[in-house]
Design an enzyme around this catalytic site. Structure first.
Site, PDB file in Angstrom:
ATOM      1  N   TYR A  99       0.869  -1.185   0.000  1.00 21.75           N
ATOM      2  CA  TYR A  99       0.000   0.000   0.000  1.00 21.75           C
ATOM      3  C   TYR A  99       0.906   1.235   0.000  1.00 21.75           C
ATOM      4  O   TYR A  99       2.007   1.204   0.549  1.00 21.75           O
ATOM      5  CB  TYR A  99      -0.927   0.006   1.222  1.00 21.75           C
ATOM      6  CG  TYR A  99      -2.031  -1.045   1.172  1.00 21.75           C
ATOM      7  CD1 TYR A  99      -1.727  -2.394   1.327  1.00 21.75           C
ATOM      8  CD2 TYR A  99      -3.354  -0.695   0.957  1.00 21.75           C
ATOM      9  CE1 TYR A  99      -2.728  -3.361   1.280  1.00 21.75           C
ATOM     10  CE2 TYR A  99      -4.368  -1.654   0.910  1.00 21.75           C
ATOM     11  CZ  TYR A  99      -4.051  -2.986   1.069  1.00 21.75           C
ATOM     12  OH  TYR A  99      -5.041  -3.933   1.019  1.00 21.75           O
ATOM     13  N   GLU A 100       0.424   2.319  -0.593  1.00 24.50           N
ATOM     14  CA  GLU A 100       1.314   3.457  -0.834  1.00 24.50           C
ATOM     15  C   GLU A 100       1.756   4.169   0.441  1.00 24.50           C
ATOM     16  O   GLU A 100       2.661   4.997   0.396  1.00 24.50           O
ATOM     17  CB  GLU A 100       0.686   4.442  -1.826  1.00 24.50           C
ATOM     18  CG  GLU A 100      -0.545   5.137  -1.300  1.00 24.50           C
ATOM     19  CD  GLU A 100      -1.283   5.927  -2.385  1.00 24.50           C
ATOM     20  OE1 GLU A 100      -0.934   5.816  -3.577  1.00 24.50           O
ATOM     21  OE2 GLU A 100      -2.212   6.661  -2.026  1.00 24.50           O
ATOM     22  N   SER A 101       1.160   3.847   1.573  1.00 19.54           N
ATOM     23  CA  SER A 101       1.622   4.413   2.838  1.00 19.54           C
ATOM     24  C   SER A 101       2.994   3.869   3.224  1.00 19.54           C
ATOM     25  O   SER A 101       3.587   4.347   4.189  1.00 19.54           O
ATOM     26  CB  SER A 101       0.618   4.096   3.947  1.00 19.54           C
ATOM     27  OG  SER A 101       0.406   2.700   4.033  1.00 19.54           O
ATOM     28  N   GLY A 102       3.487   2.857   2.500  1.00 15.70           N
ATOM     29  CA  GLY A 102       4.829   2.347   2.778  1.00 15.70           C
ATOM     30  C   GLY A 102       4.878   0.924   3.304  1.00 15.70           C
ATOM     31  O   GLY A 102       5.947   0.394   3.564  1.00 15.70           O
TER      32      GLY A 102
END
Lengths: 283, 262
Positions: B50-53
């Site tokens: 997920y793009e939150s890392g």
């Protein structure tokens, strides 16, 4: 060197009218209490910088603090759109705002460039996308070695960055764990840095040695505000208050309801209310 | 066979498209449900990002946002957002980007920015987030979408994420080396791009769906493959897995939803 201050003093001494300011946090650790203090102090004409403006930027825009917003995704995460921001864009209420829109990649790398003291960020981006047509700050640059055309955006250099963190020690070093977002880069790119923390501990002995993200000499002020990220969350302290995000959709849909909510929950209270708000969310 | 909804069929068909070896950049909503059903059924070792890392995450319930705490707690590692976009996405480490769309055209170009004119929008949408670069840096792109003439349009209002442009070799002409959209899964059908023109073509329709239903809910003239298959129905395991996941998710976020609806 950092000073431990009250939140009112930390904001008052570091945030001025017309500043470029970042309140960064990527879903996690959003510095909501600090933003509310800025609203209470009536700071005007801000350029608000953030990858993911969420409900606290909706509140600042709705209260007329912003003249410009630089962003890559403006939404209430998992819920929908930011209605106060839309009202400002579509109806100029309570005032017109300028928007400068990027992709996440561009925003993250512009902060990195700012932290690195570079004038621009270079990356392989925006190919085929329409954003360069509506954002004159997106340009291209040719690699002098391969000839590849790459995207270029100006570095972010906020006047001040606000972040929220789990802990500071007595010396003022700051520790973050969990989803670490873009806070380190946003802080090191800024001229002044203010951190709100859940708690101050004597030292970081026994904790993971890589958790300190900012040493004390990179920070101007630290304010202790337990619960200061609510309704976002602080990993290891309290959970995300999904109900508040869902409720915001209704509150922000109506100008009068919004004004009443802001009066009751922001203007007429102080940072001490945040500790109560997370009471039922602590793990 | 148990009854199932069109949305369940869409999610399960999308889940089946993923394999154990995939490294998948997951969007919230239908993509997130599909990726987690894949992980809980035939692809237990799939890497979800997920793009939150969060890299290699395995949430027990579907996240409300891309940065829910559980994504981090169950991940192999969590990295800073600049690192996510530089090393992992731009570095070519992600095989599949799984995207949704507000508007989609027949060449897989996606709009999630604005309906109408950019400066005087009819509807201002949240914007691209990570999608402009996901579309060009992931090995290939899968798209899920519920069919409707307002979302499947002849011409999108804004190119948030580039698909195949106007078709043919438009991607290569722009210097993009990845495959772009290779699969579209809707609540009615499975579509793949024509090898030459790159126009999405119906290759399989879900049970009970007719060509008329596909056309009526699509804003462009639909092309059908010479042989259109019938999508296999969800198995009992697939349906149970999806419904259990959604029940756990509703229980986890349920109290909050009730409170918000009150």
């Amino acid at each position: 060197m950092t000073q431990f201050l009250s939140l009112a003093d930390a904001v008052g001494q570091n945030l001025k009218h017309s500043d470029i300011v970042a309140f960064e946090g990527f879903t996690h650790l959003i510095p909501v209490a600090a933003a509310h203090e800025a609203i209470r102090q009536g700071i005007k004409d801000l350029t608000l910088l953030r990858m993911t403006p969420d409900i606290v930027y909706d509140q600042m825009i709705g209260m007329g603090l912003a003249r410009k917003v630089i962003f890559s995704y403006a939404g209430n995460p998992g819920v929908g759109l930011l209605r106060r921001m839309r009202d400002a864009i579509e109806n100029q209420f309570p005032r017109a705002i300028e928007t400068v829109e990027h992709s996440h990649s561009a925003m993250a790398q512009a902060y990195e460039a700012g932290a690195a003291g570079l004038p621009l960020a270079v990356f392989r981006g925006y190919k085929g996308a329409d954003l360069p047509k509506v954002n004159p700050e997106i340009k291209s640059i040719t690699c002098p070695f391969t000839g590849e055309e790459l995207a270029a955006v100006p570095a972010h250099r906020p006047d001040v960055t606000f972040i929220h963190a789990q802990k500071a020690n007595r010396k003022g070093d700051v520790l973050i764990e969990g989803i670490i977002g873009v806070q380190k880069e946003a802080a090191l790119a800024a001229r002044r840095v203010v951190v709100t923390v859940e708690e101050v501990v004597p030292d970081f002995k026994g904790l993971h040695p890589n958790l300190t993200i900012l040493p004390n000499w990179t920070i101007d002020a630290i304010a202790v505000v337990p619960g200061g990220a609510h309704p976002s969350y602080t990993h290891g302290y309290y959970e995300r208050d999904n109900a508040t995000y869902l409720e915001w959709d209704k509150i922000s849909a109506d100008r009068d309801l919004f004004a009443g909510w802001m009066r009751e929950n922001v203007l007429e209270v102080g940072p001490e209310v945040f500790a109560m708000r997370v009471e039922g969310l602590r793990s | 066979m148990t009854e199932f909804t069109a949305t369940e069929m869409m999610t399960i068909a999308a889940a089946r498209a993923l394999s154990n070896d995939d490294v998948c950049f997951v969007g919230i909503g239908a993509p997130s449900a599909a990726c987690n059903v894949a992980r809980l059924t035939h692809a237990p070792d799939i890497t979800l990002i997920y793009e939150s890392g969060t890299i290699g995450t395995a949430p027990d319930v579907l996240p409300l946002s891309i940065g829910d705490g559980e994504l981090c707690e169950t991940a192999v590692t969590t990295v800073a957002v600049p690192e996510m976009f530089r090393y992992w996405l731009q570095g070519g480490r992600i095989s599949i980007g799984f995207l949704g769309a507000a508007q989609l055209d027949k060449f897989g170009n996606i709009n999630t920015t604005v309906i109408g004119d950019y400066y005087h929008p009819k509807v201002r949408l949240p914007g691209g987030g990570g999608a402009p670069e996901i579309a060009t840096s992931c090995g290939e792109i899968y798209i899920t979408l519920k069919q409707a003439t307002r979302s499947m349009v002849e011409k999108i209002d804004f190119f948030t994420s580039y698909g195949h442009g106007n078709g043919y070799d438009d991607r290569q002409k722009l210097g993009i080396t990845t495959k772009g959209p290779t699969l579209l899964i809707t609540d009615l059908a499975i579509w793949k791009p024509d090898p030459v023109t790159k126009e999405f073509t119906v290759v399989s329709m879900h049970k009970g769906v007719t060509r008329e239903m596909v056309q009526e809910t699509c804003g462009w003239t639909v092309r059908f493959a010479d042989h259109v298959a019938e999508t296999p129905e969800p198995t009992a395991l697939e349906l149970t897995t999806l419904r259990d996941l959604q029940a756990r998710t509703a229980a986890a976020h349920g109290g909050t939803r009730e409170k918000a609806d009150a």
